[in-house]
Design a protein around this motif. Structure first.
Motif, short mmCIF file in Angstrom:
data_model
loop_
_atom_site.label_atom_id
_atom_site.label_comp_id
_atom_site.label_asym_id
_atom_site.label_seq_id
_atom_site.Cartn_x
_atom_site.Cartn_y
_atom_site.Cartn_z
N PRO A 212 -16.98 -38.34 -36.21
CA PRO A 212 -17.47 -36.81 -35.75
C PRO A 212 -17.60 -36.11 -37.00
N ALA A 213 -16.64 -36.16 -38.15
CA ALA A 213 -16.59 -35.20 -39.07
C ALA A 213 -17.61 -35.58 -40.03
N GLN A 214 -18.15 -36.90 -40.15
CA GLN A 214 -19.25 -37.36 -40.86
C GLN A 214 -20.59 -36.76 -40.26
N LEU A 215 -20.70 -36.94 -38.76
CA LEU A 215 -21.79 -36.18 -38.22
C LEU A 215 -21.98 -34.67 -38.42
N GLY B 152 -27.44 -30.74 -34.46
CA GLY B 152 -27.80 -31.21 -33.13
C GLY B 152 -27.81 -32.44 -32.67
N CYS B 153 -26.56 -33.09 -33.05
CA CYS B 153 -26.19 -34.30 -32.41
C CYS B 153 -26.14 -34.63 -30.90
N THR B 154 -26.81 -35.12 -30.37
CA THR B 154 -26.75 -35.48 -28.89
C THR B 154 -26.37 -36.96 -28.60
N PRO B 155 -25.07 -37.16 -27.64
CA PRO B 155 -25.08 -38.66 -27.42
C PRO B 155 -26.07 -39.11 -26.54
N ALA B 156 -26.47 -40.43 -26.65
CA ALA B 156 -27.74 -40.83 -26.07
C ALA B 156 -27.24 -42.41 -25.07
N LEU C 45 -29.60 -35.83 -49.10
CA LEU C 45 -28.26 -36.29 -48.49
C LEU C 45 -28.00 -37.75 -48.69
N TRP C 46 -28.95 -38.74 -49.07
CA TRP C 46 -28.86 -40.09 -49.14
C TRP C 46 -27.51 -40.60 -50.18
N PRO C 47 -27.62 -39.81 -51.58
CA PRO C 47 -26.16 -39.86 -52.50
C PRO C 47 -25.01 -39.71 -51.95
N GLN C 48 -25.03 -38.87 -50.68
CA GLN C 48 -23.72 -38.43 -50.42
C GLN C 48 -23.27 -39.29 -49.31
N ILE C 49 -24.23 -39.73 -48.35
CA ILE C 49 -24.07 -40.73 -47.13
C ILE C 49 -23.75 -42.28 -47.64
N ILE C 50 -24.28 -42.61 -48.79
CA ILE C 50 -24.14 -44.22 -48.90
C ILE C 50 -22.81 -44.41 -49.79
N TYR C 51 -22.39 -45.67 -49.45
CA TYR C 51 -20.94 -45.87 -50.07
C TYR C 51 -20.88 -47.38 -50.29
N VAL C 52 -19.94 -47.99 -51.02
CA VAL C 52 -19.79 -49.30 -51.18
C VAL C 52 -18.37 -49.53 -50.62
#
Length: 508
Positions: free
Chosen positions: A457-460, A466-470, A500-507
């Protein structure tokens, strides 16, 4: 030599002791005949068993990742070399694009590892019984059965360590150009996984502390090392060019970021289960025999050095598994000698059979998948649970995407999730944020809506709005694993994907 070929101390009970110095001109006594029938039978049986069960349950999350990498062959990846993805590509090219096709080559590798164990027992002057026992104990070991069932970096690593160990034993006795074969084997292994570097360092420490130090004066040894380095160079260059992401991965593993991560203090106790608790006496006898034999004491020192390194670094406890084929081969001769009486022979046979039975049930998919949740198997071996439910996962995610506007993409937090969508829902555009998948690029900027899975949830909250569970993931058999019960959400990225991508990706 003992009656069935156990290790001897140099010069004990033989008029022509084995030479222990590279380049020694003393004649070598002949090796015992190769037990071709028993050893090849064991290798064929374990291969056949693994192939027969290859299609049960499903892909492991790591296999889905390696298959994704096999469709994007490269000289380097952030977490591994190119060998395992190449094996995945070859498996599908030769045996077909299927679960069984993925696992045929790993099964053959375990058969080859059992064969090498028999050859190592022979190299250590083991007779027919010792060679058969060495091959058999390797074939029924927990680590061989588990990794032989999967396309994994560890599967090739186990084979490569066994091959390199056998070649080192031969090079210590023959010297000269024999070291080039060691370098070739080690170099190819380094293009799979960095663990071979730890084995080479540990063996070097063993040579310095326990000898035979004269091997260090053989220029061919250093030429072999240079060959290994040359073969390793392409992946090393890739790693340095990308900021050494492998170091980040190692930190994640030490922090418990992997399914198979364990606390540092479990590294040594965990060795009891890598083969089988019932077969501990065999490889312990191998350690004793290697130490008493003097010429190969370096392996005992190397084993201890590796345990210390992997404990201090909080590495995965199975990282030392590649030495067990040699230890079992060294212990096979003394064990066969011990089992000369009927009672002891029965005890040995029972230990091998019971160890095999337990390992097969725990490591291989013999329990019906519908009954798996009611057993303790996934509590003992969590990786088994990671082979269940991926088609259902992909169908759920694809169903959510189908209900969204055109251009919607999937963004998955881990490589198993992304690999499952790519494998089982090939028409759905999917992007992963872990390891190589992060390097393969962000979604197109035109994709202003994403179906996301695996984020906290914190990452979202941080990266999406506007995240909606589906939907919610259900593997259909009630098995608790990493994906069971996860929520699939529909979100909008906070800003451009490029930002956003450099923040989201990880190893990790």
């Amino acid at each position: 030599m003992s009656r069935d070929g156990g290790l001897r101390r140099p010069g004990a009970g033989h008029p022509n002791p084995d030479p222990v110095v590279a380049g020694d001109s003393a004649p070598q006594p002949g090796l015992p005949p190769f037990a071709r029938g028993p050893v090849l039978t064991v290798a064929a049986l374990v291969t056949a068993l693994l192939v027969a069960l290859a299609g049960r349950y499903g892909y492991h999350r790591d296999e889905l990742y390696f298959l994704a990498a096999s469709r994007r062959l490269s000289v380097g990846y952030p977490d591994q070399g190119p060998v395992t993805p190449l094996i995945g590509w070859l498996g599908h090219a030769i045996f077909g694009d299927s679960l069984v096709g993925t696992r045929v080559l790993p099964a053959l590798m375990i058969g080859a590892t059992a064969l090498l164990a028999g050859l190592m027992a022979r190299e250590l002057r083991g007779g027919r019984g010792a060679q058969a026992l060495a091959a058999g104990t390797v074939a029924v070991s927990a680590i061989a059965l588990q990794t032989g069932h999967l396309l994994s970096t560890t599967t090739f690593d186990l084979l490569a360590w066994a091959l390199t160990s056998w070649l080192v034993v031969r090079a210590l006795r023959r010297g000269g150009r024999s070291w080039l074969w060691v370098g070739l084997s080690a170099g190819i292994a380094l293009e799979n996984k960095m663990l071979m570097a730890f084995l080479l360092v540990a063996l070097l420490v063993g040579l310095l502390l326990a000898g035979p130090r004269s091997a260090l004066r053989d220029p061919w040894l250093w030429l072999g090392g240079l060959l290994a380095l040359v073969l390793w160079a392409p992946w090393l260059v890739w790693q340095f060019a990308h900021g050494l992401p492998l170091l980040t991965l190692s930190g994640s593993i030490a922090a418990g970021g992997s399914t198979s991560s364990q606390p540092w203090w479990l590294v040594v106790p965990f060795q009891a289960v890598l083969v089988s608790p019932l077969l501990i006496p065999v490889w312990v006898a191998g350690l004793v025999a290697l130490w008493r034999g003097r010429e190969l004491r370096l392996f005992v020192v190397a084993y201890a050095v590796l345990l210390v390194i992997f404990t201090v670094t909080s590495a995965k406890p199975y990282y030392v598994c590649g030495l067990y084929p040699l230890l079992l081969a060294a212990g096979a001769g003394p064990t066969v000698e011990w089992a000369r009486t009927r009672v002891r022979a029965v005890l040995l046979a029972a230990a091998v059979a019971l160890g095999a039975l337990v390992n097969v049930v725990l490591m291989l998919p013999v329990v019906p998948v519908t009954a798996l949740a009611s057993t303790p198997i996934t509590d003992v071996v969590p990786d088994v649970g990671e082979t269940v439910g991926w088609p259902e996962f992909a169908r759920t995610v694809a169903g959510v995407v189908a209900a969204q506007p055109a251009g919607t993409v999937v963004v998955a937090r881990n490589y198993g999730e992304a690999g499952a969508v790519e494998r089982f829902a090939p028409g759905v555009p999917v992007f992963g944020t872990q390891n190589s998948l992060g390097y393969w690029g962000p979604p197109p900027e035109s994709a202003r809506q994403a179906v996301v899975i695996g984020f906290t949830p914190a990452q979202l909250e941080r990266w999406f709005t506007g995240c909606t569970p589906a939907a919610r993931i259900d593997n259909g058999v009630g098995l608790k694993n990493q994906e069971q019960g996860r929520v699939v959400s529909v979100c909008t990225p906070r800003g451009s994907w490029a930002e956003l991508w450099p923040q989201i990706i990880y190893v990790g």
